[in-house]
Design a protein around this motif. Structure first.
Motif, short mmCIF file in Angstrom:
data_model
loop_
_atom_site.label_atom_id
_atom_site.label_comp_id
_atom_site.label_asym_id
_atom_site.label_seq_id
_atom_site.Cartn_x
_atom_site.Cartn_y
_atom_site.Cartn_z
N VAL A 103 0.85 -1.32 0.10
CA VAL A 103 -0.02 0.13 -0.11
C VAL A 103 0.98 1.28 -0.10
CG1 VAL A 103 -1.85 1.44 1.72
CG2 VAL A 103 -2.19 -0.87 1.01
N LYS A 104 2.17 1.15 0.67
CA LYS A 104 2.80 2.59 0.66
C LYS A 104 3.34 2.75 -0.58
CE LYS A 104 2.62 3.91 4.94
NZ LYS A 104 2.26 4.63 5.75
N GLY A 105 4.03 1.33 -1.15
CA GLY A 105 4.63 1.73 -2.48
C GLY A 105 3.49 2.18 -3.84
N ALA A 106 2.37 1.77 -3.14
CA ALA A 106 0.83 2.40 -4.37
C ALA A 106 0.48 3.86 -3.42
CB ALA A 106 -0.10 1.55 -4.18
N GLY A 107 0.88 4.28 -2.65
CA GLY A 107 1.22 6.01 -2.64
C GLY A 107 -0.05 5.80 -1.13
N GLY A 108 -0.20 4.40 -1.00
CA GLY A 108 -1.84 4.69 0.05
C GLY A 108 -1.22 4.99 1.25
N VAL A 109 -2.49 4.56 2.07
CA VAL A 109 -2.19 4.93 3.98
C VAL A 109 -3.24 3.90 4.41
CG1 VAL A 109 -3.04 6.67 5.52
CG2 VAL A 109 -2.33 7.43 3.54
N THR A 110 -2.75 3.30 5.35
CA THR A 110 -2.74 1.88 6.25
C THR A 110 -3.58 2.55 7.09
OG1 THR A 110 -0.86 1.48 6.77
CG2 THR A 110 -1.76 0.33 4.40
N VAL A 111 -4.75 1.48 7.42
CA VAL A 111 -5.44 1.86 8.70
C VAL A 111 -5.55 0.05 9.42
CG1 VAL A 111 -7.33 2.74 9.96
CG2 VAL A 111 -6.38 3.90 9.00
N PHE A 112 -5.77 -0.07 10.31
CA PHE A 112 -6.06 -1.60 10.69
C PHE A 112 -7.76 -1.51 11.27
CE2 PHE A 112 -4.89 -5.23 14.34
CZ PHE A 112 -5.81 -6.15 13.68
N ALA A 113 -8.65 -2.77 10.77
CA ALA A 113 -10.43 -2.33 11.06
C ALA A 113 -10.37 -2.91 11.84
CB ALA A 113 -10.48 -2.99 9.44
N HIS A 114 -11.05 -2.41 12.39
CA HIS A 114 -11.77 -3.45 13.93
C HIS A 114 -11.18 -4.49 14.75
CE1 HIS A 114 -12.63 -5.95 11.15
NE2 HIS A 114 -13.45 -5.02 10.31
N PRO A 115 -9.68 -3.64 15.47
CA PRO A 115 -9.23 -4.95 15.83
C PRO A 115 -9.54 -5.21 17.14
CG PRO A 115 -8.34 -2.31 16.51
CD PRO A 115 -9.05 -1.83 15.17
N GLY A 116 -10.07 -4.64 17.73
CA GLY A 116 -11.10 -5.53 19.04
C GLY A 116 -12.08 -5.89 18.57
#
Length: 285
Positions: free
Chosen positions: A178-191
């Motif tokens: 995702v970083k290589g494609a210029g994006g941002v990452t967020v861990f969904a509903h981790p709990g």
């Protein structure tokens, strides 16, 4: 400013088309909505064509991942959808969905449930087939009262009697792609423990060190204590905190804008992204 950064359409397992989704988001008083279908970007064109004035669309996807035997979902925002490496990984995950769903149908048949592949395929339509479509079939047959009940240990939850694993990305590799494609990452509903085992906080720390941008804290599957714990974890690790509805149309009880993201956090997400940019609506069809 009302911002909902996690929504699904019929391009995966939602019940609203992408066009219907953005029109409903505008009618619900949202200022920003993210389209985050599972492992696919097929809904982008229709959503953009229908985008009403006053609503901004954030393009994204929810990536299926697994670490140490635990399934997890990674929200990816504003990446270049044509970047070859990330595209290839999304296609690998998506292509495994059909044989996995067929295998779940077979297991249900072994358990005496008269579900058919034709029924599941009808429910999925043009979307990427997944567990929610099998769950909907169980509701149609009267096996369980709701989709949430179908995700219990008795049926489709991780380790459940009819659960079948699929190809899922390594989350560390997903972050890199995702970083290589210029994006941002967020861990969904981790709990979201009712969905099965959750990723330990030690692994979340490792993901943060690998470049994870944030965690989704305000979500229908997190009670007040879980939200407080995750907020503290985010502060300790320097992660952004998001809030989202995880809207699926009529397939789930959540509503658009049920939980939202702080405008300052949204601004930081857009500042970090280089693969794509939010699109303001000009009055779609």
């Amino acid at each position: 400013m009302r911002i909902d950064l996690h929504c699904h359409s019929t391009a995966s397992d939602g019940t609203d088309t992408p066009g219907e989704l953005v029109r409903k988001a505008g009618a619900a008083g949202l200022d920003v909505v993210a389209l985050t279908d599972h492992d696919t970007t097929r809904g982008y064109a229709e959503a953009l064509a229908a985008l009403p004035s006053g609503l901004t669309l954030v393009t994204g996807a929810e990536l299926s991942c697994r670490v140490d035997g635990v399934s997890m979902h990674m929200l990816a925002y504003l990446f270049d959808p044509e970047e070859p490496a990330l595209l290839a990984e999304r296609e690998l995950v998506r292509d495994d969905r059909v044989p996995r769903a067929r295998a779940m149908v077979a297991r249900l048949n072994e358990l005496g449930v008269p579900v058919t592949w034709e029924q599941v395929a009808r429910i999925a339509g043009e979307g990427s087939v997944g567990r929610p479509h099998v769950a909907t079939a169980l509701v149609e047959l009267g096996v369980v009262p709701t989709v949430d009940d179908a995700f219990g240990e008795n049926w489709l939850a991780d380790g459940g009697r009819a659960h079948v694993e699929k190809h899922e990305s390594d989350p560390f590799e997903a972050i890199r792609l995702v970083k290589g494609a210029g994006g941002v990452t967020v861990f969904a509903h981790p709990g979201a423990s009712k969905r099965g085992r959750t990723v330990p906080e030690s692994v979340v720390a490792e993901l943060a060190a690998a470049g994870l941008d944030g965690i989704e804290v305000d979500h229908m599957d997190h009670d007040a204590d879980t939200r407080a714990r995750l907020r503290g974890l985010a502060a300790d690790l320097g992660l952004l905190v998001t809030g989202s509805s995880d809207y699926h149309g009529s397939r789930k009880t959540c509503v658009l804008g049920e939980y939202t993201t702080d405008p300052e956090v949204y601004g930081e997400i857009t500042r970090r992204a280089t693969g794509a940019f939010p699109v303001p609506g000009t009055g779609g069809a």
